[in-house]
Design an enzyme around this catalytic site. Sequence first.
Site, PDB file in Angstrom:
ATOM      1  N   CYS A 172     -12.226 -25.404  -9.507  1.00  0.00           N
ATOM      2  CA  CYS A 172     -11.430 -23.899  -9.647  1.00  0.00           C
ATOM      3  C   CYS A 172     -12.097 -23.129 -10.767  1.00  0.00           C
ATOM      4  O   CYS A 172     -12.199 -22.181 -10.767  1.00  0.00           O
ATOM      5  CB  CYS A 172      -9.820 -24.200  -9.906  1.00  0.00           C
ATOM      6  N   HIS A 216      -5.850 -19.779 -14.304  1.00  0.00           N
ATOM      7  CA  HIS A 216      -6.925 -20.172 -15.384  1.00  0.00           C
ATOM      8  C   HIS A 216      -7.453 -19.079 -16.079  1.00  0.00           C
ATOM      9  O   HIS A 216      -7.814 -17.959 -15.705  1.00  0.00           O
ATOM     10  CB  HIS A 216      -8.070 -20.947 -14.626  1.00  0.00           C
TER      11      HIS A 216
HETATM   12  P1  NAP Z   1      -0.539 -32.265  -5.342  1.00  0.00           P
HETATM   13  O1  NAP Z   1       0.490 -31.071  -5.172  1.00  0.00           O
HETATM   14  O2  NAP Z   1      -0.038 -33.562  -5.877  1.00  0.00           O
HETATM   15  O3  NAP Z   1      -0.540 -32.530  -3.570  1.00  0.00           O
HETATM   16  C1  NAP Z   1      -1.094 -33.830  -3.161  1.00  0.00           C
HETATM   17  C2  NAP Z   1      -1.108 -33.734  -1.674  1.00  0.00           C
HETATM   18  O4  NAP Z   1      -1.945 -34.806  -1.011  1.00  0.00           O
HETATM   19  C3  NAP Z   1       0.364 -33.825  -0.919  1.00  0.00           C
HETATM   20  O5  NAP Z   1      -0.001 -33.066   0.267  1.00  0.00           O
HETATM   21  C4  NAP Z   1       0.097 -35.349  -0.518  1.00  0.00           C
HETATM   22  O6  NAP Z   1       0.893 -35.649   0.433  1.00  0.00           O
HETATM   23  C5  NAP Z   1      -1.224 -35.434  -0.138  1.00  0.00           C
HETATM   24  N1  NAP Z   1      -1.723 -36.666  -0.341  1.00  0.00           N
HETATM   25  C6  NAP Z   1      -1.632 -37.682  -1.258  1.00  0.00           C
HETATM   26  N2  NAP Z   1      -1.915 -39.112  -0.995  1.00  0.00           N
HETATM   27  C7  NAP Z   1      -2.310 -38.888   0.246  1.00  0.00           C
HETATM   28  C8  NAP Z   1      -2.932 -39.852   1.321  1.00  0.00           C
HETATM   29  N3  NAP Z   1      -2.987 -41.115   0.866  1.00  0.00           N
HETATM   30  N4  NAP Z   1      -3.024 -39.480   2.304  1.00  0.00           N
HETATM   31  C9  NAP Z   1      -2.981 -38.239   2.945  1.00  0.00           C
HETATM   32  N5  NAP Z   1      -2.262 -37.329   2.078  1.00  0.00           N
HETATM   33  C10 NAP Z   1      -2.101 -37.620   0.917  1.00  0.00           C
HETATM   34  O7  NAP Z   1      -1.923 -31.919  -5.430  1.00  0.00           O
HETATM   35  P2  NAP Z   1      -2.732 -30.657  -5.367  1.00  0.00           P
HETATM   36  O8  NAP Z   1      -2.784 -29.928  -6.610  1.00  0.00           O
HETATM   37  O9  NAP Z   1      -2.475 -30.114  -4.282  1.00  0.00           O
HETATM   38  O10 NAP Z   1      -4.081 -31.132  -5.325  1.00  0.00           O
HETATM   39  C11 NAP Z   1      -4.524 -31.917  -4.167  1.00  0.00           C
HETATM   40  C12 NAP Z   1      -6.227 -32.288  -4.361  1.00  0.00           C
HETATM   41  O11 NAP Z   1      -6.687 -30.985  -4.196  1.00  0.00           O
HETATM   42  C13 NAP Z   1      -6.427 -32.803  -5.782  1.00  0.00           C
HETATM   43  O12 NAP Z   1      -6.434 -34.325  -5.613  1.00  0.00           O
HETATM   44  C14 NAP Z   1      -7.893 -32.219  -5.871  1.00  0.00           C
HETATM   45  O13 NAP Z   1      -8.718 -33.168  -5.256  1.00  0.00           O
HETATM   46  C15 NAP Z   1      -7.940 -31.027  -4.894  1.00  0.00           C
HETATM   47  N6  NAP Z   1      -7.799 -30.009  -5.913  1.00  0.00           N
HETATM   48  C16 NAP Z   1      -8.779 -28.812  -6.093  1.00  0.00           C
HETATM   49  C17 NAP Z   1      -8.750 -27.992  -6.922  1.00  0.00           C
HETATM   50  C18 NAP Z   1     -10.058 -27.149  -6.912  1.00  0.00           C
HETATM   51  O14 NAP Z   1     -10.574 -27.174  -8.015  1.00  0.00           O
HETATM   52  N7  NAP Z   1     -10.813 -26.548  -6.028  1.00  0.00           N
HETATM   53  C19 NAP Z   1      -7.695 -27.672  -7.483  1.00  0.00           C
HETATM   54  C20 NAP Z   1      -6.625 -28.449  -7.352  1.00  0.00           C
HETATM   55  C21 NAP Z   1      -6.904 -29.409  -6.415  1.00  0.00           C
HETATM   56  P3  NAP Z   1       2.587 -36.165   0.160  1.00  0.00           P
HETATM   57  O15 NAP Z   1       3.547 -34.965   0.380  1.00  0.00           O
HETATM   58  O16 NAP Z   1       2.663 -37.165   1.545  1.00  0.00           O
HETATM   59  O17 NAP Z   1       2.537 -36.911  -1.085  1.00  0.00           O
HETATM   60  N1  12T Z   2      -8.266 -32.741 -12.202  1.00  0.00           N
HETATM   61  O1  12T Z   2     -10.745 -30.751  -7.544  1.00  0.00           O
HETATM   62  O2  12T Z   2      -6.447 -31.138 -13.099  1.00  0.00           O
HETATM   63  O3  12T Z   2     -12.119 -30.850  -9.238  1.00  0.00           O
HETATM   64  O4  12T Z   2      -6.861 -29.070 -13.224  1.00  0.00           O
HETATM   65  C1  12T Z   2      -9.339 -29.469 -10.082  1.00  0.00           C
HETATM   66  C2  12T Z   2      -8.458 -29.407 -10.918  1.00  0.00           C
HETATM   67  C3  12T Z   2      -9.810 -31.822 -10.646  1.00  0.00           C
HETATM   68  C4  12T Z   2     -11.025 -30.756  -8.912  1.00  0.00           C
HETATM   69  C5  12T Z   2      -7.108 -30.347 -12.889  1.00  0.00           C
HETATM   70  C6  12T Z   2      -8.472 -31.580 -11.463  1.00  0.00           C
HETATM   71  C7  12T Z   2     -10.108 -30.832  -9.736  1.00  0.00           C
HETATM   72  C8  12T Z   2      -8.117 -30.350 -11.721  1.00  0.00           C
END
Ligand code: NAP
Ligand code: 12T
Length: 348
Positions: A131, A251
Amino acid sequence: MTTANYHVAVVGATGAVGQQMLKTLEERQFPIASLKLLSSKRSAGKKVTFKGEEYTVEEATPEAFEGVQVALFSAGGSVSKALAPEAVKRGAIVVDNTSAFRMDPTVPLVVPEVNEADLKDHNGIIANPNCSTIQMVVALEPIREKYGLKKVIVSTYQAVSGAGLEAIEEMKQQTRDILDGKEFTPQILPVSGDKKHYQIAFNAVPQIDLFQDNGYTFEEMKMINETKKIMHMANLEVAATCVRLPVETGHSESVYIETEQGGASVQELKDLLAQAPGITLQDDPANQVYPLASECVGKNDVFVGRIRHDLNRDNGYHMWIVSDNLLKGAAWNSVQIAESLVKLGLLS
Ligand code: NAP
Ligand code: 12T
């Protein structure tokens, strides 16, 4: 013009990013023939509304990707490592929001305003950058194109929603506890799973993601390495300090750059950025106009302001860059990549 509709899956559909993916797919009217909402076992069976229709969340398994053409992953790196290849094996193109494949040389790492053409080299997986990196390169690319770029030093002021729904809840509850004079125990931030946890409410925490052996955090190294890859500038000098603030979404970044060719006036940079794709210029100090995290929420653009000439270097500039970390930083950039794939004829 293509009139095709696509079979789409959202992995992590119940999460902070996944919910914004659904909102963005709806808002952009992405051409969807069918939609699968996938999560862990915990949320399987949950009902979610999309375009006024009720969908049942299913557990993400390899078989769930049968017939899927586009899969948007944001369920963490280990889920992507296990399931993205399974989706590709079944004919899907994966847009992955985790850091699992970003630095893989066979995987394009794409911000459409900067390097959309890299999509042509995909092998099934396309990585969505971090992000903080995304919003910065959107602002840097027009400057690089016109004046060249030598050096970038960035300090971030990052929102807790980047760390997921549990982190948002921790910040809110901690804030209530502190205001009510109650005891509390930090359990998630700065990094869920690290050895120690610190207060985020009324604080500023200089750790996002795990520390690396070189003293930088992984979030800082993502900004450094991903910026070079997206901009095709292996020799760009980049340094980053990433800090978490008690802001729910949005951010902010203080960015110092040195251009190759000095001498551009602040007005020239403002004019350049005002017409660049994906950017809204908010820069009028006399009227106190500058980007604010509170104002960027729900918007797809990157907001740039506070552009100043460095007082010592003719090729040095300072600026303030703000964007919704869940939209351009994650969901919108992913859906934009899917739109680019359609536009370039890369979705079968
Ligand atoms: P979050 O609010 O904690 O949500 C996590 C999601 O992943 C929920 O839908 C959860 O399902 C699902 N999940 C967790 N464990 C799983 C498994 N074993 N199998 C299938 N689904 C599973 O987290 P978030 O902020 O949305 O972020 C999710 C991921 O996106 C992060 O870990 C990161 O890798 C990525 N991300 C990337 C950016 C970026 O910079 N581009 C920013 C933020 C996040 P349940 O409802 O069943 O728990
Ligand atoms: N740990 O997908 O915590 O590279 O703000 C994005 C955001 C990992 C990622 C955070 C993180 C990612 C966060």
